[in-house]
Design an enzyme around this catalytic site. Structure first.
Site, PDB file in Angstrom:
ATOM      1  N   PRO A 101       0.832  -1.211   0.000  1.00  0.00           N
ATOM      2  CA  PRO A 101       0.000   0.000   0.000  1.00  0.00           C
ATOM      3  C   PRO A 101       0.867   1.262   0.000  1.00  0.00           C
ATOM      4  CG  PRO A 101      -0.181  -1.187   2.103  1.00  0.00           C
ATOM      5  CD  PRO A 101       0.612  -2.051   1.172  1.00  0.00           C
ATOM      6  N   GLY A 107       7.175   0.964   3.043  1.00  0.00           N
ATOM      7  CA  GLY A 107       8.357   1.020   2.177  1.00  0.00           C
ATOM      8  C   GLY A 107       8.077   0.880   0.697  1.00  0.00           C
ATOM      9  N   ALA A 110      10.786   2.611  -1.672  1.00  0.00           N
ATOM     10  CA  ALA A 110      12.091   1.936  -1.710  1.00  0.00           C
ATOM     11  C   ALA A 110      11.983   0.592  -2.433  1.00  0.00           C
ATOM     12  CB  ALA A 110      12.619   1.733  -0.292  1.00  0.00           C
ATOM     13  N   ASP A 152      14.921   2.086   5.126  1.00  0.00           N
ATOM     14  CA  ASP A 152      13.969   1.408   4.232  1.00  0.00           C
ATOM     15  C   ASP A 152      14.693   0.713   3.078  1.00  0.00           C
ATOM     16  OD1 ASP A 152      12.176   2.705   5.865  1.00  0.00           O
ATOM     17  OD2 ASP A 152      10.923   3.475   4.236  1.00  0.00           O
TER      18      ASP A 152
HETATM   19  C1  MEV Z   1      10.262   5.639   7.570  1.00  0.00           C
HETATM   20  O1  MEV Z   1      10.048   4.306   7.161  1.00  0.00           O
HETATM   21  C2  MEV Z   1      11.023   5.683   8.842  1.00  0.00           C
HETATM   22  C3  MEV Z   1      11.388   7.067   9.370  1.00  0.00           C
HETATM   23  O2  MEV Z   1      12.248   6.848  10.484  1.00  0.00           O
HETATM   24  C4  MEV Z   1      12.091   7.902   8.319  1.00  0.00           C
HETATM   25  C5  MEV Z   1      13.468   7.382   7.953  1.00  0.00           C
HETATM   26  O3  MEV Z   1      14.054   6.616   8.703  1.00  0.00           O
HETATM   27  O4  MEV Z   1      13.954   7.797   6.900  1.00  0.00           O
HETATM   28  C6  MEV Z   1      10.168   7.826   9.855  1.00  0.00           C
END
Ligand code: MEV
Length: 319
Positions: A101, A107, A110, A152
């Site tokens: 989603p 993620g 990525a 990610d």
């Molecule tokens: C995003 O999946 C996680 C965060 O910590 C951002 C990051 O680590 O880039 C919110």
């Protein structure tokens, strides 16, 4: 030339999101039940260099050079050409699909980058090594959300549970015994860039308080890594609950996420927390095997748009 395809999993952050942007450690796992896929096909007869991209999930069906220059797909392909020393690409068609989603903390950006890099580089005859895939997808992450920590693209590239600290080599997380997560979508999309920026603004207004909260999250990560290694699931659940409270304190939870966390606990989860940037997206709940169905049912009843069950299997540490 035959079509070449590659796919990449989603991810969930178990501990330490947001604090990881501020150089604290975090723990993440791949989520194999959802995946992004990229298929590359030759376009015989099309002018050399003409790249066509279609991604029906986001309503994209266009020539690459018609996308804005800053578009992550365009950026990524530019980076790939540079890395491979190619002035231009042969005419090709890139078809991108994903069951991850969007804007839900799993993620998707990525995973699409990793699948694109692997399929394109294989199609071009030089499959990239994992480290290159990880580095290039990190560059693309910057276009998705400004100041990514890199967690990610790392967990998705290596597709293993990891312990990650920004700017340091990742470590494969030793997992001592299987455990089960329920991942429940609040159904509300949220922008990671905006959530990270919101934390930054609040951080700058109260640096000491936020530093202390990030330190507390780092301490949880340290305890959690031992709990995971020793398969101490009750302790792990408590640590998740505490991490959720800290995420509330830095302003990234919402009433819906709090409600899903509360309902999971009431239905017998050992612990639960939001996962990812917050503001919407998913919660994760640690589920005893015999409660998986009833916790999922309770979460659906409480308004979750979709639940997934993900089993985390024991790993062998790399250090
Ligand atoms: C995003 O999946 C996680 C965060 O910590 C951002 C990051 O680590 O880039 C919110």
């Amino acid at each position: 030339m035959p079509a070449i395809s590659a796919s990449a999993p989603g991810k969930a952050i178990l501990f330490g999101e947001h604090a990881v942007v501020y150089q604290r450690p975090a723990i993440a796992v791949p989520v194999h039940q959802v995946r992004a896929k990229a298929v590359v096909m030759a376009r015989p007869g099309a002018p050399s260099g003409e790249v066509w991209i279609d991604a029906p999930g986001i309503g994209l069906n266009t020539r690459l050079d018609e996308l804005p220059e800053q578009h992550p797909f365009r950026t990524l392909i530019q980076l790939l050409k540079q890395a491979m020393g190619l002035p231009h690409l042969p005419a090709l068609h890139l078809h991108i699909t994903s069951t991850i989603p969007l804007a839900a903390g799993l993620g998707s950006g990525a995973a699409v980058s990793v699948a694109m890099l692997r399929s394109l580089s294989a199609f071009l005859g030089h499959p990239l090594a994992d480290q290159q895939v990880c580095e290039l997808s990190y560059e693309a992450e910057k276009y998705y959300h400004g100041t990514p920590s890199g967690i990610d693209n790392t967990v998705i590239t290596y597709s293993q549970p990891i312990l990650f600290t920004r700017g340091q080599p990742y470590q494969i997380l030793p997992v001592g015994g299987q455990f089960t997560l329920i991942i429940a979508d609040s159904g509300i999309q949220s922008s990671t860039a905006e959530m990270v920026q919101g934390v930054r603004q609040r951080y700058e207004q109260a640096v000491e308080t936020y530093e202390a909260r990030f330190d507390a999250m780092a301490a949880l990560v340290e305890k959690a890594r031992h709990a995971i290694q020793k398969a101490q699931l009750e302790l792990l659940g408590q640590l998740m609950n505490t991490n959720h409270q800290l995420l509330q304190q830095i302003g990234v939870s919402t009433p819906q996420l709090d409600e899903l966390v509360r309902v999971a606990g009431q239905a017998g989860a050992l612990g639960a927390k939001l996962s990812g940037a917050g503001g919407g997206g998913n919660i994760i709940a640690l589920a005893p095997q015999e409660r998986v169905d009833s916790i999922q049912a309770a979460l659906r009843q409480a308004g979750s748009s979709r639940t997934l069950v993900s089993h985390i299997h024991p790993t062998v540490a790399n250090r």
